[in-house]
Motif scaffolding. Structure first.
Motif, mmCIF file in Angstrom:
data_model
loop_
_atom_site.group_PDB
_atom_site.id
_atom_site.type_symbol
_atom_site.label_atom_id
_atom_site.label_comp_id
_atom_site.label_asym_id
_atom_site.label_seq_id
_atom_site.Cartn_x
_atom_site.Cartn_y
_atom_site.Cartn_z
ATOM 1 N N MET A 1 88.780 46.643 -74.072
ATOM 2 C CA MET A 1 88.364 46.749 -72.675
ATOM 3 C C MET A 1 88.368 45.354 -72.058
ATOM 4 N N VAL A 2 88.890 45.266 -70.829
ATOM 5 C CA VAL A 2 88.899 44.003 -70.095
ATOM 6 C C VAL A 2 88.429 44.277 -68.664
ATOM 7 N N SER A 3 87.475 43.484 -68.184
ATOM 8 C CA SER A 3 87.049 43.590 -66.787
ATOM 9 C C SER A 3 88.136 43.018 -65.883
ATOM 10 N N THR A 4 88.454 43.730 -64.809
ATOM 11 C CA THR A 4 89.416 43.204 -63.829
ATOM 12 C C THR A 4 88.730 42.756 -62.547
ATOM 13 N N THR A 5 87.581 43.343 -62.220
ATOM 14 C CA THR A 5 86.715 42.834 -61.154
ATOM 15 C C THR A 5 85.285 42.864 -61.662
ATOM 16 N N GLN A 6 84.425 42.079 -61.048
ATOM 17 C CA GLN A 6 83.048 41.956 -61.520
ATOM 18 C C GLN A 6 82.276 43.259 -61.406
ATOM 19 N N ARG A 7 81.481 43.532 -62.436
ATOM 20 C CA ARG A 7 80.444 44.549 -62.299
ATOM 21 C C ARG A 7 79.306 43.919 -61.496
ATOM 22 N N LYS A 8 78.763 44.657 -60.542
ATOM 23 C CA LYS A 8 77.646 44.156 -59.746
ATOM 24 C C LYS A 8 76.482 45.147 -59.825
ATOM 25 N N TYR A 9 75.313 44.606 -60.163
ATOM 26 C CA TYR A 9 74.112 45.419 -60.319
ATOM 27 C C TYR A 9 73.069 44.997 -59.294
ATOM 28 N N SER A 10 72.335 45.953 -58.779
ATOM 29 C CA SER A 10 71.179 45.671 -57.938
ATOM 30 C C SER A 10 69.931 45.713 -58.813
ATOM 31 N N ILE A 11 69.161 44.630 -58.842
ATOM 32 C CA ILE A 11 67.954 44.604 -59.652
ATOM 33 C C ILE A 11 66.936 45.616 -59.129
ATOM 34 N N ALA A 12 66.873 45.795 -57.810
ATOM 35 C CA ALA A 12 65.964 46.801 -57.251
ATOM 36 C C ALA A 12 66.292 48.187 -57.794
ATOM 37 N N CYS A 13 67.588 48.490 -57.937
ATOM 38 C CA CYS A 13 67.997 49.793 -58.473
ATOM 39 C C CYS A 13 67.663 49.904 -59.955
ATOM 40 N N ILE A 14 67.870 48.819 -60.696
ATOM 41 C CA ILE A 14 67.544 48.827 -62.119
ATOM 42 C C ILE A 14 66.062 49.098 -62.322
ATOM 43 N N LEU A 15 65.223 48.485 -61.495
ATOM 44 C CA LEU A 15 63.780 48.677 -61.619
ATOM 45 C C LEU A 15 63.361 50.112 -61.281
ATOM 46 N N GLU A 16 64.221 50.834 -60.566
ATOM 47 C CA GLU A 16 63.948 52.241 -60.277
ATOM 48 C C GLU A 16 64.533 53.164 -61.354
ATOM 49 N N GLY A 17 65.197 52.571 -62.360
ATOM 50 C CA GLY A 17 65.720 53.376 -63.456
ATOM 51 C C GLY A 17 67.210 53.649 -63.413
ATOM 52 N N TRP A 18 67.900 53.123 -62.388
ATOM 53 C CA TRP A 18 69.342 53.285 -62.303
ATOM 54 C C TRP A 18 70.006 52.093 -62.994
ATOM 55 N N VAL A 19 70.844 52.341 -63.998
ATOM 56 C CA VAL A 19 71.345 51.232 -64.814
ATOM 57 C C VAL A 19 72.823 50.929 -64.598
ATOM 58 N N LEU A 20 73.574 51.853 -64.021
ATOM 59 C CA LEU A 20 75.000 51.614 -63.834
ATOM 60 C C LEU A 20 75.227 50.620 -62.695
ATOM 61 N N PRO A 21 76.291 49.815 -62.782
ATOM 62 C CA PRO A 21 76.585 48.878 -61.688
ATOM 63 C C PRO A 21 76.984 49.606 -60.419
ATOM 64 N N ASN A 22 76.800 48.941 -59.286
ATOM 65 C CA ASN A 22 77.191 49.512 -57.997
ATOM 66 C C ASN A 22 78.695 49.441 -57.766
ATOM 67 N N SER A 23 79.351 48.497 -58.437
ATOM 68 C CA SER A 23 80.800 48.346 -58.292
ATOM 69 C C SER A 23 81.346 47.641 -59.524
ATOM 70 N N GLY A 24 82.672 47.646 -59.635
ATOM 71 C CA GLY A 24 83.329 46.996 -60.767
ATOM 72 C C GLY A 24 84.484 47.841 -61.275
ATOM 73 N N ILE A 25 85.510 47.166 -61.779
ATOM 74 C CA ILE A 25 86.684 47.852 -62.324
ATOM 75 C C ILE A 25 87.023 47.240 -63.677
ATOM 76 N N GLU A 26 87.373 48.095 -64.627
ATOM 77 C CA GLU A 26 87.786 47.620 -65.944
ATOM 78 C C GLU A 26 88.850 48.549 -66.521
ATOM 79 N N VAL A 27 89.651 48.013 -67.438
ATOM 80 C CA VAL A 27 90.730 48.772 -68.063
ATOM 81 C C VAL A 27 90.425 48.932 -69.549
ATOM 82 N N TRP A 28 90.450 50.180 -69.998
ATOM 83 C CA TRP A 28 90.233 50.500 -71.403
ATOM 84 C C TRP A 28 91.557 50.937 -72.021
#
Length: 269
Positions: free
Chosen positions: A202-229
């Protein structure tokens, strides 16, 4: 007549075999998509715990941490143990977690802060995670801390006891507003083998971006990002699946997987 009958029989057998091959290919791709989703979730959900300082944990309350783990802190060894169990009153418990995460705080030879994260009988939803991850803060004295993660032979076991085994590295930038951390961005790569024993990358092609406010609410997936598997069928042939993290709401993200055959599968946290 016998020749005609033989020809028809051969055509039926060829069609039947081709149909079975198509079914197998389709099934394999769907299984690979589910494994990618499971592996991504295993990598995402615990990174936030590595970015709290030892002092943060000393001042933390159970409800202030995602998943509301019970805390055990050792000032002597500078370790923090997070014990997870089902809590009906935990607002940030959107994922079922059980078992322990043990965090050890140290410094390397350059006096960079290091956090070793160890899983102990740890389960996330229907999967078990085994192994350890190492995080190093390489810019601890700047306004934008940069962390480097490295891990080897991390194992993710699904509900059927099939194992994904991966090693990899990631870089993380923690961004802040008015002195308060608000988001995380990351890039990285992994390699290993999937549940069928096939090599994967797997290689990231664009950055994964996470919101800490969302993480603190229990959401763990990034809001954006692209990768190739890439999943290798043999040393010279692989199939590539493109993973895109899509935010449909303020915090609720989904995983969109464009399979190598052109189909798209949407999976949730």
């Amino acid at each position: 007549m016998n020749r005609i009958f033989f020809t028809i029989l051969c055509l039926i057998l060829i069609w039947s075999c081709t149909n079975d091959i198509d079914k197998n290919i389709s099934t394999n791709l769907q299984v690979e998509a589910n494994e990618i989703s499971r592996t991504s979730l295993a990598l995402e959900e615990s990174i936030i715990y590595a970015f709290y300082s030892f002092q943060d944990y000393q001042n933390a309350t159970i409800d202030s941490l995602p998943g509301c783990p019970d805390l055990t802190i050792s000032d002597i060894s500078k370790t923090v143990t997070l014990d997870f169990s089902a809590k009906e009153t935990c607002a940030s418990q959107r994922l079922t977690r059980t078992g322990r995460i043990i965090l050890e705080f140290t410094e390397d030879s350059l006096q960079n802060e290091k956090v070793n994260l160890q899983y102990e009988n740890y389960k996330l939803k229907d999967s078990e995670i085994q192994g350890a991850r190492s995080f190093t803060n390489t810019q601890s004295n700047t306004s934008v801390p940069r962390w480097i993660e490295e891990f080897e032979d991390l194992i993710i076991i699904d509900e059927f006891q099939s194992r994904t085994k991966i090693s990899g590295s990631f870089s993380y930038n923690l961004e802040s507003t008015n002195g308060e951390f608000t988001s995380i961005s990351s890039m990285g790569q992994i390699e290993g083998r999937n549940i069928t024993g096939r090599p994967l990358k797997m290689v990231s092609t664009t950055q994964r971006k996470y919101s800490i406010a969302c993480i603190l609410e229990g959401w763990v997936l990034p809001n954006s990002g692209i990768e190739v598997w890439e999943i290798f069928r043999n040393p010279n042939r692989s199939l590539a699946h493109t993973v895109t993290f899509v935010s449909e709401d303020t915090c609720e993200s989904k995983i969109s997987i464009l399979l190598s055959d052109g189909r798209t599968i949407i999976l949730e946290q």
